[in-house]
Scaffold this active site. Sequence first.
Site, PDB file in Angstrom:
ATOM      1  N   ALA A 137      -1.958  29.536  44.160  1.00 25.30           N
ATOM      2  CA  ALA A 137      -3.369  29.120  45.470  1.00 25.30           C
ATOM      3  C   ALA A 137      -3.954  27.300  45.014  1.00 25.30           C
ATOM      4  CB  ALA A 137      -4.641  30.088  45.102  1.00 25.30           C
ATOM      5  N   LYS A 172      -6.644  26.473  49.515  1.00 26.02           N
ATOM      6  CA  LYS A 172      -7.259  26.172  48.519  1.00 26.02           C
ATOM      7  C   LYS A 172      -6.530  24.932  48.417  1.00 26.02           C
ATOM      8  CE  LYS A 172      -8.049  30.428  47.476  1.00 26.02           C
ATOM      9  NZ  LYS A 172      -7.841  32.004  48.209  1.00 26.02           N
ATOM     10  N   HIS A 216     -16.401  45.220  46.903  1.00 27.23           N
ATOM     11  CA  HIS A 216     -17.449  43.899  47.234  1.00 27.23           C
ATOM     12  C   HIS A 216     -17.489  43.884  47.965  1.00 27.23           C
ATOM     13  CE1 HIS A 216     -13.571  42.102  46.544  1.00 27.23           C
ATOM     14  NE2 HIS A 216     -13.792  40.323  46.956  1.00 27.23           N
ATOM     15  N   PHE A 238      -5.432  38.084  40.898  1.00 26.01           N
ATOM     16  CA  PHE A 238      -6.221  38.108  41.881  1.00 26.01           C
ATOM     17  C   PHE A 238      -6.930  39.320  42.567  1.00 26.01           C
ATOM     18  CE2 PHE A 238      -8.609  36.805  46.209  1.00 26.01           C
ATOM     19  CZ  PHE A 238      -9.589  35.799  45.308  1.00 26.01           C
ATOM     20  N   ASP A 239      -8.184  39.428  43.193  1.00 23.87           N
ATOM     21  CA  ASP A 239      -8.273  40.699  43.945  1.00 23.87           C
ATOM     22  C   ASP A 239      -7.014  41.599  44.676  1.00 23.87           C
ATOM     23  OD1 ASP A 239      -9.541  38.582  44.676  1.00 23.87           O
ATOM     24  OD2 ASP A 239     -11.020  40.187  45.499  1.00 23.87           O
ATOM     25  N   ASP A 282       1.720  32.821  41.693  1.00 24.34           N
ATOM     26  CA  ASP A 282       0.660  32.357  42.872  1.00 24.34           C
ATOM     27  C   ASP A 282      -0.453  31.569  43.025  1.00 24.34           C
ATOM     28  OD1 ASP A 282      -1.893  32.665  43.481  1.00 24.34           O
ATOM     29  OD2 ASP A 282      -2.116  34.333  43.624  1.00 24.34           O
ATOM     30  N   TYR A 329       7.339  28.257  70.263  1.00 24.00           N
ATOM     31  CA  TYR A 329       7.933  29.825  69.225  1.00 24.00           C
ATOM     32  C   TYR A 329       8.368  29.593  68.689  1.00 24.00           C
ATOM     33  CZ  TYR A 329       7.687  34.650  68.703  1.00 24.00           C
ATOM     34  OH  TYR A 329       7.285  36.064  68.045  1.00 24.00           O
TER      35      TYR A 329
END
Length: 458
Positions: A217, A258, A450, A124-125, A215, A72
């Site tokens: 990714a 990604k 979406h 990004f969304d 970001d 843990y």
Amino acid sequence: MKLPYAEPFKIKMVETIKRTLKEDRIKWIKDAQYNLFKLDSDKVFIDLLTDSGTGAMSDKQWAEVMTGDESYAGSRSFTYLKDTVKELLGFEYFLPTHQGRAAENVLFSAVVKEGDVVPGNSHFDTTKGHIEFRKAKAIDCTIDEAFDTTVQHPFKGNVDLVKLENVFKSNSKVNIPFTLITITNNTAGGQPVSLKNIKDVSNLCKKYDIPVFFDIARFAENAYFIKTREEEYKDFSIREIVKEMFLYCETATMSSKKDGLVNIGGFIGLKSEDLFRKASTFNIMFEGFITYGGMSGRDMAALAQGLQEATEFEYLKSRISQVAYLGNKLLEYGVPVQEPFGGHAIFVDAKRFLPNVPQSEYSAQTLGVELYIEGGVRGVEIGTLLADRDPETRENRYPNLELLRLAIPRRTYTQNHMDYIAASLKNVYDRREEITSGLEIEWESPIMRHFTVELKKK
Ligand code: F0G
């Protein structure tokens, strides 16, 4: 004879996929209310919905799965991952999360407040969602070249410095928590950001005393484009370019699904101890203790190995060449796509593909439905459905680009699959004149519509 290029791997395990009948697909997509997210995966032959978490892990990553430490607190696998992130990306502080949007949630809880503005290059969304959820605003400062799929520009993901400075001039500094550079720029077509642009943004932000966040990714794919398209860096290794890129950011959020080459995971990389402490509290509340943050030990170990593999030139070359192979096939058939090709996907320009279907009838979604019916290939709409409604006026936001994204999972499909996808799309293209109407919404959720939207034929 010059030897042709071939993938730097061989396949050790296979998964069966099944072809289906067109008449079944017509029924299935209607039952799914013309929402590709609602299709069961066994009804899909080639799945290009996303490159997120859908790739194949290597034998070395699977070996890490077997030896991961599930403690843990203070897990050995956590230390391995933290050290790898420090070595590759240079972050002193590190918080694991279960995926990219969770990293956004944790970090933005610490830094974004009501009334803020966050400028960047096409957030990004989920990023935009986490900003708007906090009653703040995401402002797109991507260069105009990105919004014309026919314009050739090596770095269509770049930030427009004039647009960015306008945001700085028209807002108080206390309302701009950071500038966000998304690398690569997914929404504009997996388009890279140049190192020059990263440096210029960093200099401008310094002038206004605003931190730069990334970001990341698809940071490794971005580094590949810098190496192959930015003269100054052609002799640098991918890892040297990555190191250089990260000199210019304070904090980064990562979706490890990604360029981490794993099926689930995310993290936050930080240079500030103060911000690390603030974010740690939210990490514990939302994700888990700071040495696992929603990930199992084995997943963290596989991610550490994945990050090493993703920053190898030969891997990136095979990855990005496969995407370009599909793009070139489609160009050969006359299909309009975003050029130059991006790193993780080919983006089909629905406005040019289906000129008879208005954007208000969701032309990219319509194209996605037609491609699924034609060949059982599933892409995803990056257009009006994704752009959602304006949070204040509740009117549809019509983006400049109405795209169908064909995202290629990493190390998953072969060249024959690429040929099949291209042929399916060509068949739709050949009958494009017959497609004269699109879709309308029957039900939608108030945010991120979406994923769950229900549509019917117009
Ligand atoms: N940032 C970018 C640039 C992304 O592309 C994504 C996810 C995220 C953040 C969020 O990460 O999914 O791990 O929570 N993109 C996926 C896609 C879903 O299909 O492009 P996540």
